[in-house]
Design an enzyme around this catalytic site. Sequence first.
Site, PDB file in Angstrom:
ATOM      1  N   LEU A 142       0.450  -0.965  -0.084  1.00 24.53           N
ATOM      2  CA  LEU A 142      -0.119   0.333  -0.392  1.00 24.53           C
ATOM      3  C   LEU A 142       0.621   1.591   0.149  1.00 24.53           C
ATOM      4  CD1 LEU A 142      -2.866  -1.022   2.316  1.00 24.53           C
ATOM      5  CD2 LEU A 142      -3.052  -1.570   0.332  1.00 24.53           C
ATOM      6  N   GLU A 177      13.080   7.675  -4.809  1.00 20.43           N
ATOM      7  CA  GLU A 177      13.453   6.148  -4.002  1.00 20.43           C
ATOM      8  C   GLU A 177      14.526   5.535  -5.087  1.00 20.43           C
ATOM      9  OE1 GLU A 177       9.737   4.467  -2.590  1.00 20.43           O
ATOM     10  OE2 GLU A 177       9.904   2.804  -2.785  1.00 20.43           O
ATOM     11  N   ASP A 189       3.264   5.122  -7.065  1.00 18.70           N
ATOM     12  CA  ASP A 189       2.924   4.915  -5.807  1.00 18.70           C
ATOM     13  C   ASP A 189       2.860   6.566  -5.644  1.00 18.70           C
ATOM     14  OD1 ASP A 189       2.724   2.784  -6.471  1.00 18.70           O
ATOM     15  OD2 ASP A 189       4.758   2.108  -5.060  1.00 18.70           O
ATOM     16  N   TYR A 238      11.024  -9.592 -11.769  1.00 23.02           N
ATOM     17  CA  TYR A 238      10.290  -8.419 -11.785  1.00 23.02           C
ATOM     18  C   TYR A 238      10.950  -8.765 -12.667  1.00 23.02           C
ATOM     19  CZ  TYR A 238       9.804  -3.285 -12.069  1.00 23.02           C
ATOM     20  OH  TYR A 238       9.232  -1.703 -12.017  1.00 23.02           O
TER      21      TYR A 238
HETATM   22  P1  ADP Z   1       6.003  -0.711   0.974  1.00 16.18           P
HETATM   23  O1  ADP Z   1       4.947  -1.591   0.084  1.00 16.18           O
HETATM   24  O2  ADP Z   1       5.001  -0.268   2.308  1.00 16.18           O
HETATM   25  O3  ADP Z   1       5.693   0.882   0.243  1.00 16.18           O
HETATM   26  P2  ADP Z   1       8.302  -0.644   1.195  1.00 16.18           P
HETATM   27  O4  ADP Z   1       9.827  -2.148   1.470  1.00 16.18           O
HETATM   28  O5  ADP Z   1       8.680  -0.145  -0.731  1.00 16.18           O
HETATM   29  O6  ADP Z   1       6.809  -1.115   1.210  1.00 16.18           O
HETATM   30  O7  ADP Z   1       8.560   0.683   1.926  1.00 16.18           O
HETATM   31  C1  ADP Z   1       8.815   0.276   3.678  1.00 16.18           C
HETATM   32  C2  ADP Z   1       9.380   0.607   4.152  1.00 16.18           C
HETATM   33  O8  ADP Z   1       9.808   2.119   4.526  1.00 16.18           O
HETATM   34  C3  ADP Z   1       9.745   0.244   5.742  1.00 16.18           C
HETATM   35  O9  ADP Z   1      10.893  -0.767   5.685  1.00 16.18           O
HETATM   36  C4  ADP Z   1      10.619   1.730   6.091  1.00 16.18           C
HETATM   37  O10 ADP Z   1      12.190   1.763   5.608  1.00 16.18           O
HETATM   38  C5  ADP Z   1       9.759   2.836   5.091  1.00 16.18           C
HETATM   39  N1  ADP Z   1       8.301   3.239   6.209  1.00 16.18           N
HETATM   40  C6  ADP Z   1       7.725   3.271   6.247  1.00 16.18           C
HETATM   41  N2  ADP Z   1       6.673   3.228   7.332  1.00 16.18           N
HETATM   42  C7  ADP Z   1       7.393   3.541   7.818  1.00 16.18           C
HETATM   43  C8  ADP Z   1       7.065   4.497   9.441  1.00 16.18           C
HETATM   44  N3  ADP Z   1       6.286   4.592   9.676  1.00 16.18           N
HETATM   45  N4  ADP Z   1       8.012   4.554   9.858  1.00 16.18           N
HETATM   46  C9  ADP Z   1       9.471   4.331   9.553  1.00 16.18           C
HETATM   47  N5  ADP Z   1       9.830   3.740   8.176  1.00 16.18           N
HETATM   48  C10 ADP Z   1       8.606   3.643   8.124  1.00 16.18           C
HETATM   49 MG    MG Z   2       6.852   1.440  -1.821  1.00 20.33          MG
END
Ligand code: ADP
Ligand code: MG
Length: 404
Positions: A142, A177, A189, A238
């Site tokens: 998400l 990113e 996204d 991918y």
């Molecule tokens: P997603 O599908 O949720 O985007 P990703 O792997 O791309 O999954 O990103 C997740 C990463 O974003 C986490 O591992 C962390 O590094 C960062 N992140 C997301 N939410 C938080 C939060 N509440 N606090 C700190 N870092 C966060």
């Molecule tokens: Mg992500």
Amino acid sequence: MNAPIPASGRARAAALLSRLESGLAGQSRSSTAGARLVRAPGRVNLIGEYTDFNLGFVLPAAIDLEVWIAFEPWDRPEVELTSIELNETRSFAFAGLAPRTERHGSWIDYVAGTAWAMIEAGLPVRGFRGVLNSTVPVGAGLSSSAALEMASSWALADPTAARPTADRMAVVAQRAENGYVGVNCGIMDQFASAAGSAGHALLIDCRSITATPSPMPPALSIVVCDTGAPHKLDASAYNTRRAECEEGVRIIAEREPGVKSLRDVDEAMLTRNRNRLPEIVGRRCEHIVLENSRVIATVAALRDGDLDSLGRLFAASHASLRNLFEVSSVELDEMVDVANSVPGVLASRMTGAGFGGCTVSLVERGAEESLRERVMTEYPKRTGLTARVFNVEAVDGAGPIDVS
Ligand code: ADP
Ligand code: MG
């Protein structure tokens, strides 16, 4: 203009601001009179999977699972941020920000990367001290990462400078990113988080990077079901899909002048060239070409309230991702099957890159709880995994929240 705090968000805002204030106790500043609050939503893709890097169409909605940052600007060219979920404080300085060859793999990279990409784009940034919390589940597909980047972009922005448009900020955050964090994501996204519109999905043209809000019928609600199987998108799967799509373009373009991406290929063109494509490449191309048409058809069906078509389009997209593109999983198939057995569920499919992660369903308002109950009882029986169910609303894109 600042958005007022929604009633449901007042307690959250108060908690975050008080956490910011207690963090400042003992510092030279003892009050958060200058405190600000920004928010950025996660997103769910309604339809249009793997079409983004083929320069086609996607239809995400920004959703009311959000990253919020409470912060106080300061004069130092530095950021100090606490993640409440992780109970961790990290900091970085603007000077010397550069993409690393060796990743630290810390969550602060998403924030530092956003600062880096803003500076690279010539956008003025300002230091702050802040606290963040998030209701976007991490790693469920998400886009907690894009929400973190977009919220950071608002916290970092110099308020005296003109704010770039949402599409430009999305491109900057995507660069953060791709270029700093080192994750090769498309534009969807960040664009959805930046430019969402309440009550609407967003039709994004990934070639021109433009978005058109697509109204959701008020009688429909969106339910996201997390399979509990992490979306372990392995990079090689991918990259193989990408390479297969590129091979399709190359072979089709030999006979069809003007074809630069699968976006330029229609059904008739694909049929004409099908026997020249390796079998697997043909299937991948068929998915992309028809998925693009399904996105456009879904926008029309949402506009017309044509619920039967929505069900058919979602089912066709899921089947195509399973059989032609081969990115579904047993868990995703079971989750869709369970959802489709619930009265009031009109459409259901896997969402995101697949191999786990979430499904998205369009549900008659009032039927959300029956879907939740059925999923919570039936899905674990079939898979041994625990599901999570989120009723979400389409909300506006990232921005400041009025704290006064
Ligand atoms: P997603 O599908 O949720 O985007 P990703 O792997 O791309 O999954 O990103 C997740 C990463 O974003 C986490 O591992 C962390 O590094 C960062 N992140 C997301 N939410 C938080 C939060 N509440 N606090 C700190 N870092 C966060
Ligand atoms: Mg992500």
